[in-house]
Design a protein around this motif. Structure first.
Motif, PDB file in Angstrom:
ATOM      1  N   HIS A  42       0.914  -1.524   0.123  1.00 63.42           N
ATOM      2  CA  HIS A  42       0.331   0.208   0.411  1.00 63.42           C
ATOM      3  C   HIS A  42       0.832   0.892  -0.294  1.00 63.42           C
ATOM      4  O   HIS A  42       1.632   1.421   0.834  1.00 63.42           O
ATOM      5  CB  HIS A  42      -1.119  -0.037   0.847  1.00 63.42           C
ATOM      6  CG  HIS A  42      -1.807   1.510   1.528  1.00 63.42           C
ATOM      7  ND1 HIS A  42      -1.768   2.055   2.123  1.00 63.42           N
ATOM      8  CD2 HIS A  42      -3.375   1.384   0.473  1.00 63.42           C
ATOM      9  CE1 HIS A  42      -2.675   2.889   1.646  1.00 63.42           C
ATOM     10  NE2 HIS A  42      -3.930   1.809   0.959  1.00 63.42           N
ATOM     11  N   PRO A  43       0.859   2.281  -0.878  1.00 68.32           N
ATOM     12  CA  PRO A  43       1.357   3.258  -1.493  1.00 68.32           C
ATOM     13  C   PRO A  43       1.286   4.977  -0.375  1.00 68.32           C
ATOM     14  O   PRO A  43       1.966   5.658   0.037  1.00 68.32           O
ATOM     15  CB  PRO A  43       1.833   3.624  -2.534  1.00 68.32           C
ATOM     16  CG  PRO A  43       0.197   3.404  -3.110  1.00 68.32           C
ATOM     17  CD  PRO A  43      -0.185   1.858  -1.880  1.00 68.32           C
ATOM     18  N   PHE A  44       0.274   4.298   0.614  1.00 70.67           N
ATOM     19  CA  PHE A  44      -0.703   5.638   0.940  1.00 70.67           C
ATOM     20  C   PHE A  44      -0.315   5.267   2.816  1.00 70.67           C
ATOM     21  O   PHE A  44      -0.621   4.668   3.109  1.00 70.67           O
ATOM     22  CB  PHE A  44      -1.780   6.043   0.888  1.00 70.67           C
ATOM     23  CG  PHE A  44      -2.290   5.829  -0.703  1.00 70.67           C
ATOM     24  CD1 PHE A  44      -2.297   7.492  -1.101  1.00 70.67           C
ATOM     25  CD2 PHE A  44      -2.826   5.090  -1.200  1.00 70.67           C
ATOM     26  CE1 PHE A  44      -2.180   7.583  -2.470  1.00 70.67           C
ATOM     27  CE2 PHE A  44      -3.243   5.347  -2.869  1.00 70.67           C
ATOM     28  CZ  PHE A  44      -2.834   6.577  -3.363  1.00 70.67           C
ATOM     29  N   LYS A  45       0.711   6.247   2.692  1.00 76.45           N
ATOM     30  CA  LYS A  45       1.032   6.224   4.652  1.00 76.45           C
ATOM     31  C   LYS A  45       0.090   7.216   5.019  1.00 76.45           C
ATOM     32  O   LYS A  45      -0.874   7.895   5.126  1.00 76.45           O
ATOM     33  CB  LYS A  45       2.243   7.795   4.695  1.00 76.45           C
ATOM     34  CG  LYS A  45       3.599   7.570   3.972  1.00 76.45           C
ATOM     35  CD  LYS A  45       4.292   8.467   4.201  1.00 76.45           C
ATOM     36  CE  LYS A  45       5.991   8.062   3.035  1.00 76.45           C
ATOM     37  NZ  LYS A  45       6.385   9.004   3.722  1.00 76.45           N
ATOM     38  N   VAL A  46      -0.462   5.945   5.998  1.00 76.18           N
ATOM     39  CA  VAL A  46      -1.578   6.074   6.941  1.00 76.18           C
ATOM     40  C   VAL A  46      -1.065   6.749   8.312  1.00 76.18           C
ATOM     41  O   VAL A  46       0.411   6.407   9.314  1.00 76.18           O
ATOM     42  CB  VAL A  46      -1.803   4.733   8.083  1.00 76.18           C
ATOM     43  CG1 VAL A  46      -3.369   5.158   8.512  1.00 76.18           C
ATOM     44  CG2 VAL A  46      -2.342   4.183   6.685  1.00 76.18           C
ATOM     45  N   LEU A  47      -0.660   8.317   8.667  1.00 74.02           N
ATOM     46  CA  LEU A  47       0.160   8.700  10.420  1.00 74.02           C
ATOM     47  C   LEU A  47      -0.944   8.955  10.972  1.00 74.02           C
ATOM     48  O   LEU A  47      -2.064   8.915  11.037  1.00 74.02           O
ATOM     49  CB  LEU A  47       0.714   9.629   9.403  1.00 74.02           C
ATOM     50  CG  LEU A  47       2.216  10.182   8.381  1.00 74.02           C
ATOM     51  CD1 LEU A  47       1.755  11.464   7.833  1.00 74.02           C
ATOM     52  CD2 LEU A  47       2.840   9.483   8.244  1.00 74.02           C
ATOM     53  N   ASP A  48       0.412   9.127  12.094  1.00 74.64           N
ATOM     54  CA  ASP A  48      -0.890   9.477  13.493  1.00 74.64           C
ATOM     55  C   ASP A  48      -0.721  11.072  14.115  1.00 74.64           C
ATOM     56  O   ASP A  48       0.224  10.961  14.849  1.00 74.64           O
ATOM     57  CB  ASP A  48      -0.368   8.685  14.475  1.00 74.64           C
ATOM     58  CG  ASP A  48      -0.146   7.114  14.684  1.00 74.64           C
ATOM     59  OD1 ASP A  48      -1.438   7.059  14.734  1.00 74.64           O
ATOM     60  OD2 ASP A  48       0.617   6.567  14.852  1.00 74.64           O
TER      61      ASP A  48
END
Length: 305
Positions: A42-48
């Motif tokens: 998955h190329p999309f970052k899931v950021l906190d």
């Protein structure tokens, strides 16, 4: 085998990629979060980050309103096609299950839908767009002849990169330039995401070999300079000529840029020490120019004596 949850009639707008026939039969299921797995590569970052915290607060208060789209995995559970941020927020909020639409699709179909659903986000990093375009391009190529690209009523078949560009609202050349960024080493690509290297110079640097890119990164750190487009183009030419060494890159990166040579910058906190707090930036500028004029006249009188 994947577990089936309670079924609810589908009312979500998140079903935009299905056909009318499938919309009539698809249902929303409540699936345990533990059974949901991220999309491979998955190329999309899931950021906190702050945006995620707001999402967590919303999910804790209202739940997940738009269902995720997933597909069954051979090894059990489900692979998320769209909804990675919602899944992460729900996990942080302590939810145990999520509303999900289960859809059977092959790898190429899954990649295309995953990319298209995520490219609708407002804020997308250059690295995310680069790898998303590349994944979709490869998937379309793998599909080969497609009815939606070859229909005689729609005209001649589109090139794969033209299809990616058309769907994204970009030019074919711009899509190709974004895909070039996937050739950068991770450290340089991170600097592009952080806006420490501009997009156009980054495209030129993507033509360097891995070892040349590492030499460039070291030279950039040693000179404390970001590359201009002109500098990146010159470094690319060195690479093409087989003359791209750390020393040669350092010489180019160590040059003073013309804009820096022509500009004098004085920090605001330095200037404020010499002016009343009530002075506006315009008043400060006018005062400085008057003092410079007086200084220039004094120098001219001194030279005439």
């Amino acid at each position: 085998m994947p577990k089936n949850g309670a079924n609810i009639s589908l009312t979500s707008y998140d079903d935009i990629f299905s056909t009318e026939e499938s919309r009539q039969t698809e249902q929303i299921q409540q699936i345990p979060i533990a059974d949901l797995h991220p999309f491979k590569n998955h190329p999309f970052k899931v950021l906190d980050d702050e945006a995620m915290q707001r999402t967590v607060e919303s999910v804790a208060q209202f739940g997940v309103l738009a269902p995720l789209v997933v597909r069954p995995r051979e090894e059990g559970g489900y692979e998320i096609i769209s909804g990675h941020r919602r899944q992460h927020a729900a996990e942080l909020a302590g939810l145990k299950t999520l509303p999900v639409i289960v859809r059977n699709m092959d790898d190429d179909q899954a990649v295309i839908q995953m990319v298209d659903s995520n490219l609708q986000r407002e804020s997308i990093l250059p690295s995310e767009r680069a790898f998303a375009y590349k994944m979709k391009l490869d998937a379309i190529k793998n599909q080969g002849a497609r009815s939606d690209l070859t229909s005689g009523q729609l005209g001649p078949k589109l090139r794969s990169d033209e299809k990616v560009a058309q769907d994204a609202g970009e030019s074919r050349k711009q899509v190709q330039r974004f895909i070039r960024l996937t050739n950068l080493i991770p450290e340089l690509l991170e600097l592009v995401d952080q806006k420490k290297i501009s997009f156009n110079p980054a495209v030129e640097l993507s033509y360097l070999t891995v070892s040349e890119q590492r030499d460039f990164l070291e030279a950039m750190q040693d000179t404390q300079n970001a590359p201009s487009l002109s500098q990146a183009q010159r470094i690319k030419k060195l690479s093409q000529a087989g003359k791209c060494s750390y020393e040669a890159i350092f010489d180019i990166m160590g040059e003073e840029k013309k804009a820096e040579m022509d500009r004098v910058t004085i920090k605001n906190d330095v200037l404020r020490k010499y002016f009343p707090k009530s002075y506006t930036p315009r008043q400060m500028e006018e005062t400085i120019l008057k003092l410079l004029e007086q200084w220039q006249k004094k120098r001219q009188r001194g030279q005439e004596r």
